[in-house]
Scaffold this motif. Structure first.
Motif, PDB file in Angstrom:
ATOM      1  N   LEU A 261       0.872  -1.160   0.000  1.00  0.00           N
ATOM      2  CA  LEU A 261       0.000   0.000   0.000  1.00  0.00           C
ATOM      3  C   LEU A 261       0.911   1.212   0.000  1.00  0.00           C
ATOM      4  N   ALA A 262       0.551   2.269  -0.739  1.00  0.00           N
ATOM      5  CA  ALA A 262       1.451   3.399  -0.912  1.00  0.00           C
ATOM      6  C   ALA A 262       0.686   4.715  -0.942  1.00  0.00           C
ATOM      7  N   VAL A 263       1.336   5.757  -0.418  1.00  0.00           N
ATOM      8  CA  VAL A 263       0.846   7.132  -0.523  1.00  0.00           C
ATOM      9  C   VAL A 263       2.051   8.027  -0.810  1.00  0.00           C
ATOM     10  N   GLU A 264       1.961   8.869  -1.836  1.00  0.00           N
ATOM     11  CA  GLU A 264       3.048   9.778  -2.184  1.00  0.00           C
ATOM     12  C   GLU A 264       2.809  11.166  -1.604  1.00  0.00           C
ATOM     13  N   GLY A 265       3.907  11.887  -1.341  1.00  0.00           N
ATOM     14  CA  GLY A 265       3.801  13.259  -0.860  1.00  0.00           C
ATOM     15  C   GLY A 265       5.167  13.909  -0.836  1.00  0.00           C
ATOM     16  N   SER A 266       5.251  15.069  -0.194  1.00  0.00           N
ATOM     17  CA  SER A 266       6.515  15.785  -0.103  1.00  0.00           C
ATOM     18  C   SER A 266       6.512  16.659   1.141  1.00  0.00           C
ATOM     19  N   GLY A 267       7.723  17.079   1.551  1.00  0.00           N
ATOM     20  CA  GLY A 267       7.848  17.976   2.685  1.00  0.00           C
ATOM     21  C   GLY A 267       8.379  17.290   3.931  1.00  0.00           C
ATOM     22  N   ASP A 268       8.609  18.077   4.949  1.00  0.00           N
ATOM     23  CA  ASP A 268       9.185  17.625   6.211  1.00  0.00           C
ATOM     24  C   ASP A 268       8.229  16.666   6.919  1.00  0.00           C
ATOM     25  N   PRO A 269       8.630  15.408   7.124  1.00  0.00           N
ATOM     26  CA  PRO A 269       7.720  14.460   7.788  1.00  0.00           C
ATOM     27  C   PRO A 269       7.415  14.819   9.231  1.00  0.00           C
ATOM     28  N   ASN A 270       8.260  15.648   9.853  1.00  0.00           N
ATOM     29  CA  ASN A 270       8.030  16.028  11.243  1.00  0.00           C
ATOM     30  C   ASN A 270       6.926  17.064  11.403  1.00  0.00           C
ATOM     31  N   SER A 271       6.629  17.804  10.338  1.00  0.00           N
ATOM     32  CA  SER A 271       5.661  18.895  10.457  1.00  0.00           C
ATOM     33  C   SER A 271       4.541  18.835   9.421  1.00  0.00           C
ATOM     34  N   SER A 272       4.637  17.937   8.463  1.00  0.00           N
ATOM     35  CA  SER A 272       3.660  17.876   7.376  1.00  0.00           C
ATOM     36  C   SER A 272       2.396  17.135   7.817  1.00  0.00           C
ATOM     37  N   ARG A 273       1.265  17.811   7.720  1.00  0.00           N
ATOM     38  CA  ARG A 273      -0.015  17.152   8.014  1.00  0.00           C
ATOM     39  C   ARG A 273      -0.292  16.041   6.996  1.00  0.00           C
ATOM     40  N   ALA A 274       0.129  16.276   5.750  1.00  0.00           N
ATOM     41  CA  ALA A 274      -0.087  15.265   4.709  1.00  0.00           C
ATOM     42  C   ALA A 274       0.658  13.978   5.048  1.00  0.00           C
ATOM     43  N   TYR A 275       1.859  14.113   5.612  1.00  0.00           N
ATOM     44  CA  TYR A 275       2.623  12.927   5.987  1.00  0.00           C
ATOM     45  C   TYR A 275       1.900  12.163   7.101  1.00  0.00           C
ATOM     46  N   ALA A 276       1.468  12.872   8.134  1.00  0.00           N
ATOM     47  CA  ALA A 276       0.772  12.218   9.247  1.00  0.00           C
ATOM     48  C   ALA A 276      -0.493  11.515   8.762  1.00  0.00           C
ATOM     49  N   GLU A 277      -1.228  12.142   7.873  1.00  0.00           N
ATOM     50  CA  GLU A 277      -2.460  11.529   7.364  1.00  0.00           C
ATOM     51  C   GLU A 277      -2.147  10.345   6.453  1.00  0.00           C
ATOM     52  N   ALA A 278      -1.047  10.432   5.719  1.00  0.00           N
ATOM     53  CA  ALA A 278      -0.654   9.307   4.870  1.00  0.00           C
ATOM     54  C   ALA A 278      -0.362   8.078   5.716  1.00  0.00           C
ATOM     55  N   VAL A 279       0.371   8.269   6.798  1.00  0.00           N
ATOM     56  CA  VAL A 279       0.702   7.150   7.689  1.00  0.00           C
ATOM     57  C   VAL A 279      -0.559   6.581   8.337  1.00  0.00           C
ATOM     58  N   GLU A 280      -1.451   7.466   8.770  1.00  0.00           N
ATOM     59  CA  GLU A 280      -2.689   6.990   9.385  1.00  0.00           C
ATOM     60  C   GLU A 280      -3.524   6.200   8.385  1.00  0.00           C
ATOM     61  N   ALA A 281      -3.592   6.671   7.148  1.00  0.00           N
ATOM     62  CA  ALA A 281      -4.359   5.963   6.121  1.00  0.00           C
ATOM     63  C   ALA A 281      -3.753   4.589   5.836  1.00  0.00           C
ATOM     64  N   LEU A 282      -2.438   4.512   5.769  1.00  0.00           N
ATOM     65  CA  LEU A 282      -1.781   3.234   5.492  1.00  0.00           C
ATOM     66  C   LEU A 282      -2.071   2.213   6.583  1.00  0.00           C
ATOM     67  N   TYR A 283      -1.952   2.627   7.833  1.00  0.00           N
ATOM     68  CA  TYR A 283      -2.218   1.686   8.924  1.00  0.00           C
ATOM     69  C   TYR A 283      -3.698   1.324   9.001  1.00  0.00           C
ATOM     70  N   SER A 284      -4.579   2.304   8.804  1.00  0.00           N
ATOM     71  CA  SER A 284      -6.015   2.024   8.886  1.00  0.00           C
ATOM     72  C   SER A 284      -6.435   1.003   7.842  1.00  0.00           C
ATOM     73  N   VAL A 285      -5.969   1.167   6.615  1.00  0.00           N
ATOM     74  CA  VAL A 285      -6.346   0.235   5.548  1.00  0.00           C
ATOM     75  C   VAL A 285      -5.665  -1.112   5.751  1.00  0.00           C
ATOM     76  N   SER A 286      -4.404  -1.109   6.193  1.00  0.00           N
ATOM     77  CA  SER A 286      -3.694  -2.375   6.408  1.00  0.00           C
ATOM     78  C   SER A 286      -4.377  -3.219   7.473  1.00  0.00           C
TER      79      SER A 286
END
Length: 205
Positions: free
Chosen positions: A32-57
């Motif tokens: 399962l994959a989600v693409e994005g860009s930016g600082d993983p420590n501060s990016s809301r998109a990164y946090a949501e990508a990780v949450e989506a990956l775990y939720s679907v998995s």
């Protein structure tokens, strides 16, 4: 019911020495994959990508156990990282980083199972990254990898050694995106004890 565990089934790929880079051959896997860009420590998109990956998995895991009688351990979070200027990984300029976050899936998981799990999650959570989540296959082939123990921000010297010592000495060059496998949960592990596999696909220079 035997529980499939990616880390046991491919132990040589999900464990590594911390002493020096070792060579591995990585076959095709489904993620399962989600693409994005930016600082993983501060990016809301990164946090949501990780949450989506775990939720679907986890939704796939429970559906597989119930409907197919096949259980599996949800794999660790992984990431493919790159930038227009790859030196930003040594300097740790995270604003310039691009990423694809991943979770490896058991070999019997189909696109239909992924779509069904996404629909289930969508009814429970409004995640902006959920529509971006997709199934993908990825083959890396010949790689060098090492176990990094410590904070993510302390990876710089190891990556610099890869750039300037390991690859030149072995007559190798880059052949794909920098790959990290996060074996520790940063919410429960002190930064100095985090375990991360750093992997780099290579080919003969």
């Amino acid at each position: 019911m035997d529980k499939y565990d990616m880390k046991r089934a491919h132990k040589n790929l999900y464990s590594s020495s911390a002493g020096d880079f070792t060579e591995v051959d990585v076959p095709e896997f489904r993620y399962l994959a989600v693409e994005g860009s930016g600082d993983p420590n501060s990016s809301r998109a990164y946090a949501e990508a990780v949450e989506a990956l775990y939720s679907v998995s986890y939704t796939i895991k429970f559906a597989s156990k119930k409907e197919l009688g096949r259980d599996a351990v949800v794999g660790p979070l992984e990431g493919l990282w790159w930038a227009d200027d790859m030196s930003t990984f040594v300097s740790r300029d995270k604003r310039a980083w691009k990423w694809t976050m991943l979770i490896n899936q058991p070999p019997w998981v189909t696109d239909e199972m992924v779509d069904s799990a996404k629909a289930v999650v969508a009814k429970k959570k409004a995640l902006a990254s959920l529509p971006l989540l997709h199934s993908m296959t990825w083959t890396e082939g010949r790689c060098v990898q090492i176990l990094h123990i410590g904070a993510y921000d302390d990876e710089g010297p190891t990556l610099e050694s890869l750039h300037h010592r390991v690859l030149p000495e072995r007559g190798l060059t880059y052949n794909g995106r920098h790959h990290e496998i996060y074996l520790s949960d940063p919410r429960r592990t002190a930064p100095g004890s985090l375990k991360t596999i750093l992997r780099q696909p290579v080919t003969v220079a």
